[in-house]
Design an enzyme around this catalytic site. Sequence first.
Site, short mmCIF file in Angstrom:
data_model
loop_
_atom_site.label_atom_id
_atom_site.label_comp_id
_atom_site.label_asym_id
_atom_site.label_seq_id
_atom_site.Cartn_x
_atom_site.Cartn_y
_atom_site.Cartn_z
N GLU A 1 3.13 0.29 2.75
CA GLU A 1 4.44 0.74 1.99
C GLU A 1 5.91 -0.01 2.73
OE1 GLU A 1 5.16 1.88 -0.87
OE2 GLU A 1 3.11 1.90 -1.58
N ASP A 2 5.57 -1.03 3.17
CA ASP A 2 6.88 -1.65 4.00
C ASP A 2 7.07 -1.15 5.34
OD1 ASP A 2 7.31 -3.51 1.99
OD2 ASP A 2 8.66 -2.14 0.92
N ALA A 3 6.08 -0.31 5.71
CA ALA A 3 6.46 0.39 7.21
C ALA A 3 6.21 -0.77 8.03
CB ALA A 3 5.57 1.50 7.31
#
Lengths: 325, 1112
Positions: free
Chosen positions: B736-738
Amino acid sequence: MDNPIIMNKYSIERTLGNEIKPYNYDEFVKNFKINIISRSDNDLEFDLVGIDVAVANSLRRVIISEVPSMAIEKVHIYQNTSYILDEILAHRLGLIPLKADPRQFKMKEDENSEPNEHDSLVYEMKIKCTKKDLDALAHKQFISFPVYAKHIKWLPLGNQKDIFTEKDVGIISDDILIAKLRPGQEIELKMFAVKGIPKDHAKFQSVCTAWYRMMPNIKLLDEIKGNDAVLLQSCFPKGVIGLKSVKGVLIAFVEDSRKDNSSRNVFRYKQFDNKILLSKIQDHFIFTIESVGAMDPSLIFLEALNILTRKVNSASESALNQTEI
Amino acid sequence: MVEVLRDKEFLVKEYLETRGLYSHHINSFNAFIDSDLKKIIQQNHAVRSDADPNFYLHFKNVTVGHPQVDDGFNVTRNVTPQECRLRDLTYCAPIYVDIEYVKSGMKYLRKGFIIGRLPIMLRSNRCCLYQKSDAELAKMKECIYDSGGYFIVKGTEKVILMQEQPAKNKILVEKDSNGVPTVQVMSSTVDKKSKTNIIFKKNLIYVCHNALEENIPFVIFMKALGVCSDQLILQMVGTEFAIMNQMYPCFLEGSKLNIYTQKQALRFIGDRIKKMGFSSEDYDSRVITEVHDFLSTVILAHIPVTNTNYHMKAIYTSIMVRRLIFSLSNPDLFDSKDYYGNKCLDLPGSFLSLLFDDTFKRFTFELKSVADKNIPKVKATPFDIIKYIRTDTITNALVFAIQTGNWSIKRFRMERHGVTQVLTRLSYLSAIGMMTRVNSQFEKSRKVSGPRSLQPSQFGMLCPSDTPEGEACGLIKNISLLAHVTTESEDDDAVLQLALNLGVEPVGLYSVDDLHEDYMYLIIFNGNIIGSTNKCIDFVDKFRRCRRKGIFSKFISIYISERHKCIYINSGDGRLCRPYLVVENGQPLLTNAHIDDLKRGYCTFQDFIDQSLIEFIDVDEENNCLIAYNEEKIVPETTHMEMAPFSILGICASVIPFPHHNQSPRNTYQCAMGKQAIGTIALNYQHRIDTLQYNLWYTHIPMVHSKAVPMINYDKLPAGQNATIAVMSYSGYDIEDAIILNKASVDRGFGRGGTFRNSKCFLRHYPNQMMDSIQGPIIDNATKKPIYKHRALENDGIAAIGQPVFDKQVTINKATPKTITVEDVGGDRGFKETPLYYKGYDPSYVDKVMITSNSDCFLIKENFRQPRRPEIGDKFSSRHGQKGVVGLIVDQEDMPFNEVGICPDLIMNPHGFPSRMTVGKLIELLAGKAGVLEGKFQDGSAFGGATVTDISNELQKHNYNYLGKDVLYCGIDGRPMEAYIYSGPVFYQRLKHMVADKIHARSRGPRVLLTRQPTEGRSKDGGLRMGEMERDCLIAYGASMLIIERLMLSSDVVEMDVCKLCGLFSYSGWCHMCQKSNSVCRIKMPYACKLLFQELQAMSIVPKISLKKYCD
């Protein structure tokens, strides 16, 4: 090796080689060698041959994260009227590499204890910029007075002045810019360097970096000649592919595959499809250690070996001491 | 073959440098001071009194001084903006006027009298920063890259945003909300604003106006204007068949109402004007004058009328009707409100002149009423009006309006809020981004798409990317790099004269129906018909040539509308225009030689404008131009050429590398995020004491930047760092885009930054001669050291510079007198402690302490700084709308490394690419890598910049893979990874959202007094709400005891006595209702419930609790 790592156009084929081969001490002793390729004061390049990737990597990891060195840990700021904030100044000072040999110091047991000659080094910096200083600068375009690492002075603790000289424990490079001052600004501070390991903070790293790469192996599966040969040569770093002239026709041959850096630019051209095999030799590591300057790179390597041995010993010890449940 | 101009972007650079980036704000303010102010005072220059016809007061010759501060005891001195910011002062300058007045029958003249103070816009021609060199600015502690264009009011920086308005004095044909075809004109003059509609309803045509109670039939309106003959009316509108058809019923209606003469018509209108009742005597004549007044000044107010000669108004009205009728059969003729030529921008100058006009009128009115009241009184000293002139009327009105943003001008029934906004100093981009912002008047909550969507006419004027998401989407816009907003021109008379000289014939010269001949073009100057011509092309051509010759302002536009058969000349303010290279005979007039001269400094951009090599074209005139994108696109008909294509973007979008490769919403996201990126906000950031300021310790110039970046000085005040990234998945902490950070990079300073926060206090004087005081720290007797609370304090009771302050420690040990009122003089002389506390989980360091005095009290400001090392949960983003939080910080040895020993600073998950389609980021990485190897910055300009092929070849030249994919070795197991990893430098921004500001947890803590429930919000150490939806989950799960525990026991449980007989609350085991104790039971209930019952009882509703045994 029988099972090399093959570099294809889109991915690397990693067939398992040594990893599943049972470990054989005699074979290891027979095959293992270290060839030093180049060495200078701070850099060391050597080949590690006949060793499992796990060991090579462990050495790399230990060098990066566990070989201790000295670095400034605490700064007492008495005066700082420069534009560099106290925290930034302290952070910058911490990252300045010190010449001190960490093996001559002990780890500080209690971080709040008074610094003593065995575990600490003390430095101070007192600098005040006056208009005269600024005018005296060789480069007149400077509008500020640069403070360099050379302005840091070592203060011997206890008997340190009998053992060390400023050259032994001072700052490695004189020209590290710390701050810039305008007339009237001053910095006065005392710095305390301790021994630490890079796992705590990167400033304790004794190397700029240490890494290895696997020995490249280039095989020409087919004869490549003429313009293609020239093109092929251009796909690799200088010296990888040689050209020889056979009856007026240029023919490419592998001159020194060591110089290849896996840029794989041959895959760009259709004419080389299935004509060339790029691979890496599994147990041949080209290891590079770039020391920061406090320790000789070879010593860093030995230190890493010691640490690794200690780790293995303590692991085996605890394995042996484990009582059966 | 057209010569290709080299380095056209240099023109843009030169233009922005000479003009300044935000000149529209400053120009309009200068125009206000230099001309509007004078006009306003001239218009309202006289104060007379009804009491004494000989008395008068004249204002003459107004000037505005330089910003000053009043240091008390009537000592004034010039002040710098920085001092105002620090001392919470208002940066304002006195308005001087010369006044001539009558005192006891004698004429007096007073020069340089101050009537009020005017907040001064920074960098305007009255500001002390005007035309100062960098060194002088630095001396004044001012950032040389600061935009100016804002005001400083009581220490806060306020911007008057540009407001988008419907254009004035334009005829717009459209359908109203009921689908009725309407033609509308918003008239606006200096002192009148009105809206006139002509509607087509039930086959008839009516004139509507707010001042009319009912709609007036068009024919009658015309008759009132003095066009009494039906034939003439028809001729005025036009004698085409379609018009005659539509007009026929109108004439019928006119005759049905029996109105034939002007007088009858006037009376008819008079009966329908909203007015107070007239007395019956001479009713008739009063009505007639009233209607004349209405016709000449209210309806279509922008058309001047002299001596009740309504001919121009009649023609104007008939043109409106003509357009209305034509559009009935041809829907193409409807105008669009969203077309940007039909909009204008209101600039700070026009806002201020509206406000100043109003306050000055009030000011003079007050003087008049003072004179009226005082002159008749017989006094020992003669009446001296000067003593009654109060400077604070004007000062306060201006300061209050700018401070609150409430613009209320009763005369125009204008009541507007949020006109000004605090200049956001989160980052340099956010501050300068604010100066280009355009606010729209539309209701934000309305779900309409028209005004929100991009209109083709906005091309090059407004940034297509920079708009917020959500409710204000498309309503708040930003002007583009090159767009210029015009200010009022001074050349109107010259233009008028010139037009006549060029063969425009006044309308009166022709018979009216000639006006509608095919060859006739009406000439409309600022909404007024000035005449007509039959040589339209010729006229426009000559006019343009005159403009190029510099006979009048370059910003006056002229264009032919074939649809309207009109030539429009506009000189008004608030039009958007943009410079273009002039192309004649298929060749740009500007040549490479010119650009070379410019580079060498032999000439300036202004010279090119003066020589008309470059011309400003506004939205309307663009319709008559054929503008080529570049030299290749020039055809024989081309009239102009684009200076640099990237200039269609605004400031925030100019920072994005390769924006033309990105999916468009990503650019929009970046425009919003660039404003949150922390960096260096201004060169003087260390001298500022802001409520909150972020900064990044080690900012980088982006490896890949666009040509616009140096122009907006983003390379001098950047907000971000070039991180070496590897696009690969790692450890699962990057979903999730981390992003994954390298711990060693963080140790060495990647993403390190800090915050500055201030706290301030006033030391006031009180009426009883007491004053707040600051007391020294309390010393603990045992240790001889200050107690924990006072540890940060120095002996003077103010925190010491450099001292760490922890939670709940005192930073200023202020004490307030126990008694403060006048009655208490000589009362209790004691003090009570009212210290300022530091609040926060992490300590801060005292950065600065400032002690100063304000007009009425002492002011102490403290600045605290807090270093912020990146930690898990902090937000980072690249310049392509790709934000993500730090998911994991990994030791260096665990990070992958490549064949030359580089390990990435940051790992980004490749899943971020497919759905976002931010190809620009991929190219930025590639270009960045090539740039690093080559040792130069790469160009990522929009619609230009480096090409992927070039970059790839450069990589190959340096023996890197031409695709940018490297062999990476896994740091954990040491083997080369199966995939080749795309890696290289990408510019990353650290966003202001940090875990340290948001982290919050609570076990026990404060409760709200009224309900005894836990407080809400982090600032009050509040509880975490178990809301409705969470409750629903528990109900669905059947966890009833958990619900009781969460909602009651852990919240506001109270034990109450309840009488089981009467069902009311009992107290202390005794039911007062039943006078019994054995019927009382003790139950647990939420306090909120108990409170509700008691409140209901208080309003005479009795809630009763019926109790049952649990087992029954």
